[in-house]
Every structure is written in C-alpha cells, then in structure tokens.
Design a protein around this motif. Structure first.
Motif, mmCIF file in Angstrom:
data_model
loop_
_atom_site.group_PDB
_atom_site.id
_atom_site.type_symbol
_atom_site.label_atom_id
_atom_site.label_comp_id
_atom_site.label_asym_id
_atom_site.label_seq_id
_atom_site.Cartn_x
_atom_site.Cartn_y
_atom_site.Cartn_z
ATOM 1 N N TYR A 96 44.756 43.379 -30.888
ATOM 2 C CA TYR A 96 43.400 43.928 -30.644
ATOM 3 C C TYR A 96 43.155 44.626 -29.609
ATOM 4 C CZ TYR A 96 38.567 43.619 -30.509
ATOM 5 O OH TYR A 96 36.987 44.086 -30.491
ATOM 6 N N CYS A 97 43.099 45.812 -29.883
ATOM 7 C CA CYS A 97 42.634 47.025 -28.722
ATOM 8 C C CYS A 97 41.288 47.433 -28.979
ATOM 9 C CB CYS A 97 43.676 47.970 -28.715
ATOM 10 S SG CYS A 97 45.549 47.354 -28.304
ATOM 11 N N VAL A 98 40.762 48.141 -28.155
ATOM 12 C CA VAL A 98 39.390 48.719 -27.939
ATOM 13 C C VAL A 98 39.522 50.029 -27.262
ATOM 14 C CG1 VAL A 98 36.903 48.539 -27.321
ATOM 15 C CG2 VAL A 98 38.297 46.453 -28.155
ATOM 16 N N ILE A 99 39.061 51.181 -27.736
ATOM 17 C CA ILE A 99 39.123 52.403 -27.511
ATOM 18 C C ILE A 99 37.459 52.701 -26.887
ATOM 19 C CG2 ILE A 99 39.556 54.900 -27.464
ATOM 20 C CD1 ILE A 99 41.621 53.980 -29.814
ATOM 21 N N HIS A 100 37.296 52.498 -25.578
ATOM 22 C CA HIS A 100 35.864 52.907 -25.101
ATOM 23 C C HIS A 100 35.979 53.608 -23.541
ATOM 24 C CE1 HIS A 100 33.625 49.505 -27.623
ATOM 25 N NE2 HIS A 100 34.110 50.560 -28.397
ATOM 26 N N ARG A 101 34.613 53.932 -23.257
ATOM 27 C CA ARG A 101 34.492 54.504 -22.292
ATOM 28 C C ARG A 101 34.149 53.706 -21.024
ATOM 29 N NH1 ARG A 101 33.860 59.750 -22.074
ATOM 30 N NH2 ARG A 101 33.251 60.072 -24.338
ATOM 31 N N VAL A 102 35.034 54.043 -19.896
ATOM 32 C CA VAL A 102 34.536 53.130 -18.482
ATOM 33 C C VAL A 102 33.148 53.626 -18.050
ATOM 34 C CG1 VAL A 102 35.423 52.697 -16.236
ATOM 35 C CG2 VAL A 102 36.932 53.234 -17.872
ATOM 36 N N THR A 103 32.389 52.467 -17.975
ATOM 37 C CA THR A 103 31.031 52.936 -17.415
ATOM 38 C C THR A 103 30.792 52.435 -16.047
ATOM 39 O OG1 THR A 103 29.938 50.648 -18.376
ATOM 40 C CG2 THR A 103 29.826 52.956 -19.686
ATOM 41 N N GLU A 104 31.516 51.379 -15.326
ATOM 42 C CA GLU A 104 31.522 50.980 -14.481
ATOM 43 C C GLU A 104 32.734 50.256 -13.845
ATOM 44 O OE1 GLU A 104 28.297 47.763 -12.174
ATOM 45 O OE2 GLU A 104 28.096 48.389 -14.166
ATOM 46 N N ILE A 105 33.379 50.389 -12.766
ATOM 47 C CA ILE A 105 34.166 49.775 -12.170
ATOM 48 C C ILE A 105 33.665 48.965 -10.931
ATOM 49 C CG2 ILE A 105 36.439 50.005 -10.940
ATOM 50 C CD1 ILE A 105 36.854 52.593 -12.481
ATOM 51 N N ARG A 106 33.739 47.633 -11.037
ATOM 52 C CA ARG A 106 33.316 46.869 -9.879
ATOM 53 C C ARG A 106 34.731 46.149 -9.333
ATOM 54 N NH1 ARG A 106 29.340 42.999 -13.407
ATOM 55 N NH2 ARG A 106 28.048 44.789 -14.456
ATOM 56 N N SER A 107 34.582 45.137 -8.459
ATOM 57 C CA SER A 107 35.532 44.463 -7.745
ATOM 58 C C SER A 107 36.239 43.653 -8.805
ATOM 59 C CB SER A 107 35.219 43.838 -6.466
ATOM 60 O OG SER A 107 34.308 42.881 -6.816
ATOM 61 N N GLY A 108 37.625 43.965 -9.065
ATOM 62 C CA GLY A 108 38.102 42.930 -10.118
ATOM 63 C C GLY A 108 37.816 42.926 -11.497
ATOM 64 N N VAL A 109 36.922 43.955 -12.164
ATOM 65 C CA VAL A 109 36.419 43.914 -13.435
ATOM 66 C C VAL A 109 35.901 45.450 -13.749
ATOM 67 C CG1 VAL A 109 35.734 41.761 -13.583
ATOM 68 C CG2 VAL A 109 34.124 43.263 -13.022
ATOM 69 N N ILE A 110 36.233 45.670 -14.971
ATOM 70 C CA ILE A 110 35.878 47.071 -15.597
ATOM 71 C C ILE A 110 34.929 46.779 -16.752
ATOM 72 C CG2 ILE A 110 36.669 49.089 -16.766
ATOM 73 C CD1 ILE A 110 39.357 48.251 -15.688
ATOM 74 N N ILE A 111 33.847 47.582 -16.643
ATOM 75 C CA ILE A 111 32.651 47.549 -17.716
ATOM 76 C C ILE A 111 33.103 48.791 -18.626
ATOM 77 C CG2 ILE A 111 30.430 47.571 -18.346
ATOM 78 C CD1 ILE A 111 31.221 45.167 -16.620
ATOM 79 N N THR A 112 33.168 48.761 -19.910
ATOM 80 C CA THR A 112 33.291 49.636 -20.846
ATOM 81 C C THR A 112 32.211 49.630 -22.116
ATOM 82 O OG1 THR A 112 34.756 48.498 -22.380
ATOM 83 C CG2 THR A 112 36.038 49.857 -20.505
ATOM 84 N N ARG A 113 31.996 50.712 -22.686
ATOM 85 C CA ARG A 113 30.990 50.916 -24.033
ATOM 86 C C ARG A 113 31.228 51.848 -24.751
ATOM 87 N NH1 ARG A 113 26.402 53.156 -25.049
ATOM 88 N NH2 ARG A 113 26.153 54.688 -23.202
ATOM 89 N N GLY A 114 31.145 51.381 -25.924
ATOM 90 C CA GLY A 114 31.439 52.524 -27.064
ATOM 91 C C GLY A 114 30.147 53.435 -26.844
ATOM 92 N N ASP A 115 30.334 54.822 -27.042
ATOM 93 C CA ASP A 115 29.298 55.800 -26.750
ATOM 94 C C ASP A 115 28.176 55.512 -27.896
ATOM 95 O OD1 ASP A 115 30.875 57.066 -25.088
ATOM 96 O OD2 ASP A 115 31.361 58.893 -25.901
ATOM 97 N N ALA A 116 28.444 55.047 -29.117
ATOM 98 C CA ALA A 116 27.453 54.719 -29.958
ATOM 99 C C ALA A 116 27.025 53.407 -30.013
ATOM 100 C CB ALA A 116 28.104 54.963 -31.547
ATOM 101 N N ASN A 117 27.376 52.590 -28.963
ATOM 102 C CA ASN A 117 27.031 51.095 -28.982
ATOM 103 C C ASN A 117 25.867 51.081 -27.926
ATOM 104 O OD1 ASN A 117 29.079 50.522 -30.830
ATOM 105 N ND2 ASN A 117 30.243 49.474 -29.099
ATOM 106 N N PRO A 118 24.903 50.258 -28.221
ATOM 107 C CA PRO A 118 23.696 49.885 -27.383
ATOM 108 C C PRO A 118 23.842 49.180 -26.062
ATOM 109 C CG PRO A 118 23.539 48.700 -29.399
ATOM 110 C CD PRO A 118 24.749 49.264 -29.695
ATOM 111 N N ALA A 119 25.131 48.402 -26.484
ATOM 112 C CA ALA A 119 24.919 47.528 -25.205
ATOM 113 C C ALA A 119 26.646 47.571 -24.343
ATOM 114 C CB ALA A 119 24.926 46.123 -25.367
ATOM 115 N N PRO A 120 26.876 47.184 -23.482
ATOM 116 C CA PRO A 120 28.332 47.385 -23.012
ATOM 117 C C PRO A 120 29.222 46.353 -23.389
ATOM 118 C CG PRO A 120 26.997 46.613 -21.300
ATOM 119 C CD PRO A 120 26.049 47.144 -22.374
ATOM 120 N N ASP A 121 30.405 46.243 -23.395
ATOM 121 C CA ASP A 121 31.350 45.284 -23.655
ATOM 122 C C ASP A 121 31.498 44.377 -22.680
ATOM 123 O OD1 ASP A 121 32.276 46.964 -25.873
ATOM 124 O OD2 ASP A 121 33.450 47.895 -24.699
ATOM 125 N N PRO A 122 31.799 43.043 -22.671
ATOM 126 C CA PRO A 122 32.077 41.975 -21.682
ATOM 127 C C PRO A 122 33.099 42.743 -20.425
ATOM 128 C CG PRO A 122 32.153 41.122 -23.916
ATOM 129 C CD PRO A 122 32.241 42.541 -24.031
#
Length: 126
Positions: free
Chosen positions: A69-95
C-alpha cells in the motif's frame, strides 16, 4: 524483425525491474497512479518514475505504509519528526507520516497515453 523483438524484450524487462525497484531498494523505480487524488498533476494509470532523494514542501513523494500500500501525494508540510502530505484533489491532508515511510520523490511522469500504447506494441511484437 529480430531487432524489434529484442527491443520489445528489453522494454518489458526494464518495466519489470523498475516495477520491483521499490521492493529491491533500487535508487530509481516506477509506480502507477491508482486514483484521481492528484488530478490534475497526475491522472489514474500515469506512470511515475521516482528516485530515492531528498524532498521538500511541494514535491510529490511516494510513501508506503505496507509493502503493498503506497500513496503518491504532495508534501504540504514538514514538521519535526513528521511529514504531512495531501492529494491535490483531496479536501483534507493525509494523517502525519514518519519520514521513514517515504520511498522516493517523483522525478518524471509518463502519461498513460504514452506508456500503454508502447507496452501494447511491445507485446504485439513479442
């Protein structure tokens, strides 16, 4: 005709090896877009060529929570220890995900209307 068959074999071999690249730890591998979550940047069945390299906000990455199970999404934020991604067409970010889940950064997109006819041609020549 013999040369075309050799080329067809080589194309199929390269596709197979690059498809397994994320499992084999190759520096470059390919993945297929499975959904419309990245429209318009990526369409379903587009082929993404990814490389194991550093990424930053705005890059399209491939991250895997399991081997299958892999996801191809855009990085929207890099915080200490975690990365936030979101699909361009998705209304909300991934966990938030661990940076260790990122397998690669998209370096090239091969549209489905290019690679599918080439694959079919290779199979026909086979």
């Amino acid at each position: 005709m013999k040369l075309l068959q050799v080329i067809a074999y080589l194309v199929l071999l390269v596709i197979i090896i690059l498809s397994l690249g994320r499992f084999l730890g190759l520096p470059v591998f390919i993945a297929l877009v499975a959904s419309g979550s990245m429209v318009p940047a990526l369409q379903p069945l587009d082929m993404v060529v990814a490389a194991r390299e550093d990424y930053s906000v705005g890059d399209i990455v491939i991250w895997c929570s399991t081997p299958m199970y892999c996801v191809i999404h855009r990085v929207t934020e890099i915080r200490s220890g975690v990365i936030i991604t979101r699909g361009d067409a998705n209304p909300a970010p991934d966990p938030p995900i661990s940076p260790g889940l990122v397998r690669g950064v998209a370096i090239l997109v091969i549209p489905r209307f290019v690679w599918i006819p080439l694959l079919i041609l290779s199979l026909v020549l086979y």
